[in-house]
Write a protein that holds these residues in place. Sequence first.
Motif, PDB file in Angstrom:
ATOM      1  N   ARG A  10      56.027  74.179  60.293  1.00 36.73           N
ATOM      2  CA  ARG A  10      55.114  73.116  59.867  1.00 36.73           C
ATOM      3  C   ARG A  10      53.739  73.709  59.597  1.00 36.73           C
ATOM      4  O   ARG A  10      53.166  74.406  60.441  1.00 36.73           O
ATOM      5  N   ARG A  11      53.215  73.458  58.414  1.00 36.78           N
ATOM      6  CA  ARG A  11      51.915  74.016  58.025  1.00 36.78           C
ATOM      7  C   ARG A  11      50.783  73.121  58.505  1.00 36.78           C
ATOM      8  O   ARG A  11      50.947  71.900  58.675  1.00 36.78           O
ATOM      9  N   LYS A  12      49.634  73.753  58.707  1.00 35.53           N
ATOM     10  CA  LYS A  12      48.441  72.982  59.049  1.00 35.53           C
ATOM     11  C   LYS A  12      48.049  72.107  57.859  1.00 35.53           C
ATOM     12  O   LYS A  12      48.228  72.492  56.706  1.00 35.53           O
ATOM     13  N   LEU A  13      47.477  70.956  58.152  1.00 33.65           N
ATOM     14  CA  LEU A  13      47.021  70.064  57.082  1.00 33.65           C
ATOM     15  C   LEU A  13      45.985  70.749  56.202  1.00 33.65           C
ATOM     16  O   LEU A  13      45.984  70.586  54.980  1.00 33.65           O
ATOM     17  N   SER A  14      45.093  71.524  56.820  1.00 32.50           N
ATOM     18  CA  SER A  14      44.049  72.184  56.033  1.00 32.50           C
ATOM     19  C   SER A  14      44.646  73.178  55.048  1.00 32.50           C
ATOM     20  O   SER A  14      44.106  73.380  53.947  1.00 32.50           O
ATOM     21  N   ASP A  15      45.777  73.803  55.413  1.00 33.03           N
ATOM     22  CA  ASP A  15      46.436  74.731  54.493  1.00 33.03           C
ATOM     23  C   ASP A  15      47.009  73.981  53.291  1.00 33.03           C
ATOM     24  O   ASP A  15      46.974  74.477  52.153  1.00 33.03           O
ATOM     25  N   GLU A  16      47.539  72.806  53.548  1.00 34.34           N
ATOM     26  CA  GLU A  16      48.060  71.992  52.445  1.00 34.34           C
ATOM     27  C   GLU A  16      46.928  71.569  51.504  1.00 34.34           C
ATOM     28  O   GLU A  16      47.069  71.600  50.281  1.00 34.34           O
ATOM     29  N   VAL A  17      45.808  71.162  52.105  1.00 34.16           N
ATOM     30  CA  VAL A  17      44.652  70.762  51.296  1.00 34.16           C
ATOM     31  C   VAL A  17      44.150  71.954  50.486  1.00 34.16           C
ATOM     32  O   VAL A  17      43.860  71.837  49.285  1.00 34.16           O
ATOM     33  N   LEU A  18      44.054  73.107  51.129  1.00 35.05           N
ATOM     34  CA  LEU A  18      43.589  74.313  50.450  1.00 35.05           C
ATOM     35  C   LEU A  18      44.474  74.638  49.255  1.00 35.05           C
ATOM     36  O   LEU A  18      43.978  74.950  48.163  1.00 35.05           O
ATOM     37  N   GLU A  19      45.773  74.551  49.431  1.00 39.24           N
ATOM     38  CA  GLU A  19      46.701  74.863  48.341  1.00 39.24           C
ATOM     39  C   GLU A  19      46.490  73.935  47.149  1.00 39.24           C
ATOM     40  O   GLU A  19      46.510  74.367  45.992  1.00 39.24           O
ATOM     41  N   ARG A  20      46.256  72.659  47.429  1.00 39.55           N
ATOM     42  CA  ARG A  20      46.064  71.699  46.334  1.00 39.55           C
ATOM     43  C   ARG A  20      44.730  71.912  45.635  1.00 39.55           C
ATOM     44  O   ARG A  20      44.634  71.783  44.413  1.00 39.55           O
ATOM     45  N   LEU A  21      43.698  72.255  46.395  1.00 40.32           N
ATOM     46  CA  LEU A  21      42.395  72.516  45.780  1.00 40.32           C
ATOM     47  C   LEU A  21      42.436  73.794  44.946  1.00 40.32           C
ATOM     48  O   LEU A  21      41.844  73.861  43.864  1.00 40.32           O
ATOM     49  N   LEU A  22      43.136  74.791  45.449  1.00 35.17           N
ATOM     50  CA  LEU A  22      43.294  76.029  44.682  1.00 35.17           C
ATOM     51  C   LEU A  22      43.996  75.764  43.349  1.00 35.17           C
ATOM     52  O   LEU A  22      43.631  76.339  42.314  1.00 35.17           O
ATOM     53  N   LYS A  23      44.989  74.880  43.381  1.00 35.07           N
ATOM     54  CA  LYS A  23      45.719  74.546  42.150  1.00 35.07           C
ATOM     55  C   LYS A  23      44.797  73.843  41.148  1.00 35.07           C
ATOM     56  O   LYS A  23      44.841  74.123  39.941  1.00 35.07           O
ATOM     57  N   LEU A  24      43.937  72.957  41.650  1.00 35.93           N
ATOM     58  CA  LEU A  24      42.997  72.261  40.766  1.00 35.93           C
ATOM     59  C   LEU A  24      42.051  73.239  40.081  1.00 35.93           C
ATOM     60  O   LEU A  24      41.724  73.103  38.900  1.00 35.93           O
ATOM     61  N   ILE A  25      41.600  74.245  40.832  1.00 39.37           N
ATOM     62  CA  ILE A  25      40.679  75.240  40.275  1.00 39.37           C
ATOM     63  C   ILE A  25      41.423  76.165  39.314  1.00 39.37           C
ATOM     64  O   ILE A  25      40.949  76.453  38.203  1.00 39.37           O
ATOM     65  N   ALA A  26      42.601  76.629  39.732  1.00 38.54           N
ATOM     66  CA  ALA A  26      43.365  77.566  38.900  1.00 38.54           C
ATOM     67  C   ALA A  26      43.779  76.943  37.572  1.00 38.54           C
ATOM     68  O   ALA A  26      43.797  77.614  36.530  1.00 38.54           O
ATOM     69  N   GLU A  27      44.099  75.652  37.587  1.00 37.81           N
ATOM     70  CA  GLU A  27      44.552  74.992  36.356  1.00 37.81           C
ATOM     71  C   GLU A  27      43.403  74.468  35.508  1.00 37.81           C
ATOM     72  O   GLU A  27      43.638  73.873  34.443  1.00 37.81           O
ATOM     73  N   GLY A  28      42.181  74.669  35.971  1.00 39.48           N
ATOM     74  CA  GLY A  28      41.025  74.277  35.171  1.00 39.48           C
ATOM     75  C   GLY A  28      40.605  72.841  35.309  1.00 39.48           C
ATOM     76  O   GLY A  28      39.725  72.371  34.576  1.00 39.48           O
ATOM     77  N   ASN A  29      41.211  72.106  36.228  1.00 38.98           N
ATOM     78  CA  ASN A  29      40.773  70.728  36.458  1.00 38.98           C
ATOM     79  C   ASN A  29      39.395  70.688  37.107  1.00 38.98           C
ATOM     80  O   ASN A  29      38.653  69.716  36.956  1.00 38.98           O
ATOM     81  N   LEU A  30      39.072  71.729  37.843  1.00 40.26           N
ATOM     82  CA  LEU A  30      37.728  71.929  38.388  1.00 40.26           C
ATOM     83  C   LEU A  30      37.228  73.252  37.832  1.00 40.26           C
ATOM     84  O   LEU A  30      37.810  74.308  38.106  1.00 40.26           O
ATOM     85  N   LYS A  31      36.167  73.198  37.028  1.00 41.84           N
ATOM     86  CA  LYS A  31      35.672  74.384  36.335  1.00 41.84           C
ATOM     87  C   LYS A  31      34.398  74.901  36.995  1.00 41.84           C
ATOM     88  O   LYS A  31      33.767  74.207  37.808  1.00 41.84           O
ATOM     89  N   ALA A  32      34.017  76.125  36.619  1.00 39.52           N
ATOM     90  CA  ALA A  32      32.801  76.732  37.144  1.00 39.52           C
ATOM     91  C   ALA A  32      31.602  75.814  36.905  1.00 39.52           C
ATOM     92  O   ALA A  32      31.406  75.320  35.789  1.00 39.52           O
ATOM     93  N   GLY A  33      30.842  75.560  37.948  1.00 43.42           N
ATOM     94  CA  GLY A  33      29.674  74.689  37.851  1.00 43.42           C
ATOM     95  C   GLY A  33      29.954  73.249  38.229  1.00 43.42           C
ATOM     96  O   GLY A  33      29.021  72.484  38.505  1.00 43.42           O
ATOM     97  N   ASP A  34      31.231  72.853  38.238  1.00 42.38           N
ATOM     98  CA  ASP A  34      31.580  71.476  38.608  1.00 42.38           C
ATOM     99  C   ASP A  34      31.338  71.245  40.099  1.00 42.38           C
ATOM    100  O   ASP A  34      31.574  72.130  40.927  1.00 42.38           O
ATOM    101  N   ALA A  35      30.886  70.036  40.404  1.00 41.95           N
ATOM    102  CA  ALA A  35      30.783  69.645  41.809  1.00 41.95           C
ATOM    103  C   ALA A  35      32.168  69.291  42.320  1.00 41.95           C
ATOM    104  O   ALA A  35      32.955  68.647  41.624  1.00 41.95           O
ATOM    105  N   MET A  36      32.470  69.726  43.526  1.00 43.75           N
ATOM    106  CA  MET A  36      33.733  69.344  44.143  1.00 43.75           C
ATOM    107  C   MET A  36      33.696  67.857  44.508  1.00 43.75           C
ATOM    108  O   MET A  36      32.620  67.298  44.741  1.00 43.75           O
TER     109      MET A  36
END
Length: 236
Positions: A10-36
């Motif tokens: 069982r993974r930590k919740l924070s690890d799951e959140v991190l994975e999803r945020l990384l995907k948003l950044i990697a796929e360009g949904n969150l770009k350089a300069g964007d506020a989280m």
Amino acid sequence: MTMQTERIIRRKLSDEVLERLLKLIAEGNLKAGDAMPSERELMERFGVGRPAIREAMQSLANMGLVSISHGERARVKELTAQSIIRQVDLSAHIMLQRSSDSLEHLKQARLFFERGMVREAAAKAKPDDVARLRAIVEQQRAALGKADAFLAADMRLHTEIAAISGNPIFVSVSEAMLGWLKAYHTELLIWSGKETYTLAEHALVIDAIERGDADAAEAAMVKHLERSSGLYGLKG
């Protein structure tokens, strides 16, 4: 047949959140300069508590992917070769401090790297490039007797040679290795008449680059680095 055990961890919740945020950044949904998104928005989106969000955001900051300022939303950082390599600066200094072998390995790696860079410079240098190199040597000459300024010009020269390649990763690697070595430069050895040798050796390297003679440029660089290699030592 005996079945192999494959435990589901069982993974930590924070690890799951991190994975999803990384995907948003990697796929360009969150770009350089964007506020989280705000903590509350992320809590609602992922159905988790504030601690999991904060831990995931701190992990992103530790990776150099976001900047966190007190009282403001975190922002996505622009990734460059320099910013990525700078992430390992502290670890590199600790490694070098702990092991004399690591310092020797770094010096060997730098020699290998500089040989390639100077050959590339000899093949690609234009008159403007050569003029910049000569200007840096003159700045270094003007800094005779001023240890910090002399060494800073020395580092600029080697990084400028790497820049002639047109590859920003080479420039960042050059800056990183020089920065790591700088902490182990034995100043008493530098300022014992050796600076005049450095100036003469730099001039020979530049002359060969200007002629487009890669073999001569490499030979001059190797001679220069092998002599100056002894100026680096672990500090107790």
